[in-house]
Design an enzyme around this catalytic site. Structure first.
Site, short mmCIF file in Angstrom:
data_model
loop_
_atom_site.label_atom_id
_atom_site.label_comp_id
_atom_site.label_asym_id
_atom_site.label_seq_id
_atom_site.Cartn_x
_atom_site.Cartn_y
_atom_site.Cartn_z
N GLU A 457 0.83 -1.20 0.00
CA GLU A 457 0.00 0.00 0.00
C GLU A 457 0.87 1.25 0.00
O GLU A 457 0.44 2.33 0.39
CB GLU A 457 -0.92 0.02 1.22
CG GLU A 457 -0.22 0.11 2.56
CD GLU A 457 0.06 -1.25 3.18
OE1 GLU A 457 0.25 -1.30 4.40
OE2 GLU A 457 0.11 -2.27 2.44
N ARG A 473 4.40 21.55 -1.53
CA ARG A 473 3.03 21.84 -1.97
C ARG A 473 2.41 20.61 -2.64
O ARG A 473 1.24 20.28 -2.39
CB ARG A 473 3.04 23.02 -2.94
CG ARG A 473 1.64 23.50 -3.36
CD ARG A 473 1.71 24.57 -4.42
NE ARG A 473 2.21 24.04 -5.66
CZ ARG A 473 1.44 23.39 -6.55
NH1 ARG A 473 0.16 23.21 -6.30
NH2 ARG A 473 1.96 22.92 -7.66
N ARG A 477 -0.82 18.57 -1.32
CA ARG A 477 -1.99 18.42 -2.19
C ARG A 477 -2.36 16.95 -2.34
O ARG A 477 -3.55 16.61 -2.40
CB ARG A 477 -1.70 19.01 -3.57
CG ARG A 477 -1.80 20.54 -3.63
CD ARG A 477 -1.83 21.01 -5.07
NE ARG A 477 -3.02 20.53 -5.76
CZ ARG A 477 -3.12 20.40 -7.08
NH1 ARG A 477 -2.08 20.68 -7.86
NH2 ARG A 477 -4.23 19.98 -7.63
#
Length: 550
Positions: A457, A473, A477
């Protein structure tokens, strides 16, 4: 401005001396950076030119970084023309690497940019975009679509010599493809007609300056292949050899094609003398192995199957059966990766019922496919790269860190409490979650990022050429977009933990992975559903990435 003049000189040097063009363009980048805001437009043009030079020098990883930097600067200055050029160049880069889906996406982006209000793309660039699309379809094995695109846009009669020549050459290659297809099907009349049309296109094609490397490489290949169809193998081999000697260290993509074609022609050339046949086989083996080595350096994997099959046939003829079988296992692995690859390969390989019927040949095929399962570079469930595929790409990305303007950030992403998802909602839901996350990663990180399923996973994302703030960033996100996914399943809420780090020149793949894994471990231990960044200065002990983080 001095930076603009250096860019102009760099363009002029391309095709004359790539090394000098590289040095001049590097000076242009340094000068534009010193000029600050006033030099941003020149900086975008310089990075775009640098990407093109790095492609020809066989540095696709560096080219991706340069094109991304060019796009960043073009977006800052609002220069849509450079954005258009970068999209087209990135499409060609993905095309060469056999990344069909990414190439198409970049072509579509270029077309969308060309339609923006106030965007004035020179008509010649739009026409070249259509030719690039036509060549993309030709490499996909769809020559009819290639001919249709050229005819629909009247590119073969274009007033601009460069467009007209490239279009006519693409027509010739498409007709040659159809001729060889007709030959395999035993349709001799169709074969003759297509060969005649290919020869006519070659004769009519306007000759471009020698600096147009792609054009002259393709023209040479077309001429040599037509000579071979006429039985003039020695002339064809001599022509390709001369071109290869001229091309070495100038245009690696072209070198790969020429080495592969020389290997083919040497193996096909008739010979009644055993000694001559043996010499030809040795030369062919050398050319094909060189092509494979260059493919590994360049990342041009879509021709590997053809090269491996040629070598396997050669080894079988030499009764080197163990080596031939090993190569056929690699072919099976490549085909298995293509069969499950959503990036444009789907549909290229569908074994027939006869092939999979009972029998010794079919049983051998099945055995090869089973042995190839662990060798495939793509994850069968999600369609993105698997651990092996990522491990093959990461050394090349690290290699690009020699230039001071380049960077590499790596993140490991782990689904929180994934075992509970399987236990409480079934493995079917768990597989759906894995597929959705695999689809989300390139949407957020960008088509140019390396995304892979690295463990059960656990996923990996590598970002080249971005600043620290941009990497953070992107990681944030990914975390937020995962939380926002709608599952329509009561009680199902998915979150991820992200470990982020930045590579430095002395890093190895192992040290980089270990540091990202340590960052992920800290994210899990500090409460999950968060991003933890670990700077390169923090020493960590290597741990198993596939270990359970729950």
């Amino acid at each position: 401005m001095r930076a603009d003049r250096l860019v102009a000189v760099g363009r002029w040097l391309c095709g004359r001396s790539m090394q000098q063009a590289y040095r001049c363009t590097r000076l242009a980048i340094e000068e534009a950076e010193r000029e600050g805001e006033a030099g941003r437009r020149a900086l975008a043009h310089a990075f775009n030119l640098m990407g093109n030079i790095e492609i020809d020098l066989g540095q696709p990883g560096a080219a991706r970084v340069s094109f991304r930097r060019a796009r960043e600067e073009a977006v800052r200055t609002g220069d849509t023309e450079v954005q258009f050029k970068v999209a087209n160049n990135m499409a060609l880069l993905h095309h060469t690497a056999g990344e069909w889906h990414s190439a198409t996406q970049q072509f579509l982006l270029a077309q969308e940019l060309s339609r923006q209000e106030g965007m004035q793309v020179p008509e010649v660039l739009l026409s070249m975009l259509q030719i690039n699309l036509a060549n993309l379809h030709l490499d996909w094995g769809d020559p009819e679509r290639t001919l249709h695109l050229i005819d629909a846009y009247h590119l073969q009669n274009h007033p601009e010599a460069q467009v007209r020549a490239q279009a006519q050459l693409a027509q010739g290659m498409a007709h040659l493809f159809l001729a060889e297809q007709s030959e395999r099907l035993g349709r001799s009349e169709e074969q003759a007609a297509h060969l005649q049309q290919a020869a006519q296109m070659l004769e009519q094609t306007y000759v471009l300056p020698p600096t147009e490397l792609f054009y002259h490489n393709t023209r040479c290949a077309l001429e040599a292949r037509l000579l071979a169809h006429q039985g003039k193998y020695d002339e064809a081999i001599s022509l390709l050899s001369q071109r290869l000697e001229h091309l070495t260290e100038q245009y690696m993509d072209g070198e790969i094609d020429l080495h592969l074609w020389l290997g083919k022609l040497l193996l096909k050339r008739p010979s009644d003398c055993a000694a001559q046949r043996r010499t030809a086989q040795l030369e062919a083996e050398e050319h094909i192995n060189t092509a494979l080595e260059l493919m590994d350096r360049w990342g041009k994997h879509h021709l590997r199957v053809e090269a491996l099959e040629l070598l396997a046939g050669l080894y079988e003829a030499q009764e080197r059966l163990a080596e031939a079988l090993n190569l056929m296992r690699q072919v099976a692995a490549e085909l298995r990766g293509q069969a499950v690859d959503p990036m444009g390969f789907t549909g290229l390989f569908h074994p027939t019922d006869d092939l999979l019927a009972e029998g010794s040949v079919q049983a051998e095929w099945k055995q090869r496919v089973q042995l190839a399962e662990g060798m495939a570079r793509r994850d069968a469930l999600t369609g993105i790269s698997n651990r092996r595929g990522a491990d093959e790409i990461l050394p090349g990305l690290l290699h690009q860190l020699r230039a001071p303007t380049q960077s590499l950030h790596l993140m490991l992403i782990d689904l929180d409490h994934f075992k509970q998802i399987n236990d409480n909602h079934s493995h079917v839901v768990g597989d759906r979650v894995l597929r959705c996350l695999a689809q989300l990663l390139p949407e957020v990180a960008g088509l140019d990022a390396l995304t892979a399923r690295y463990g059960g996973e656990e996923f990996l994302v590598a970002l080249s050429g971005v600043h620290n703030e941009e990497a953070r960033r992107v990681a944030e996100r990914i975390r937020l977009r995962t939380m926002q996914l709608n599952w329509d399943i009561p009680g199902l809420r998915i979150t991820v933990s992200v470990g982020l780090t930045r590579a430095v020149p002395h890093d190895t793949v192992s040290s980089l992975i270990a540091r990202a894994d340590e960052a992920l471990y800290r994210a899990k231990n500090s409460g999950r559903n968060r991003v933890v960044e670990l700077p390169p200065s923090v020493p960590v002990a290597a741990r198993s990435v596939a270990a359970e983080h729950a």
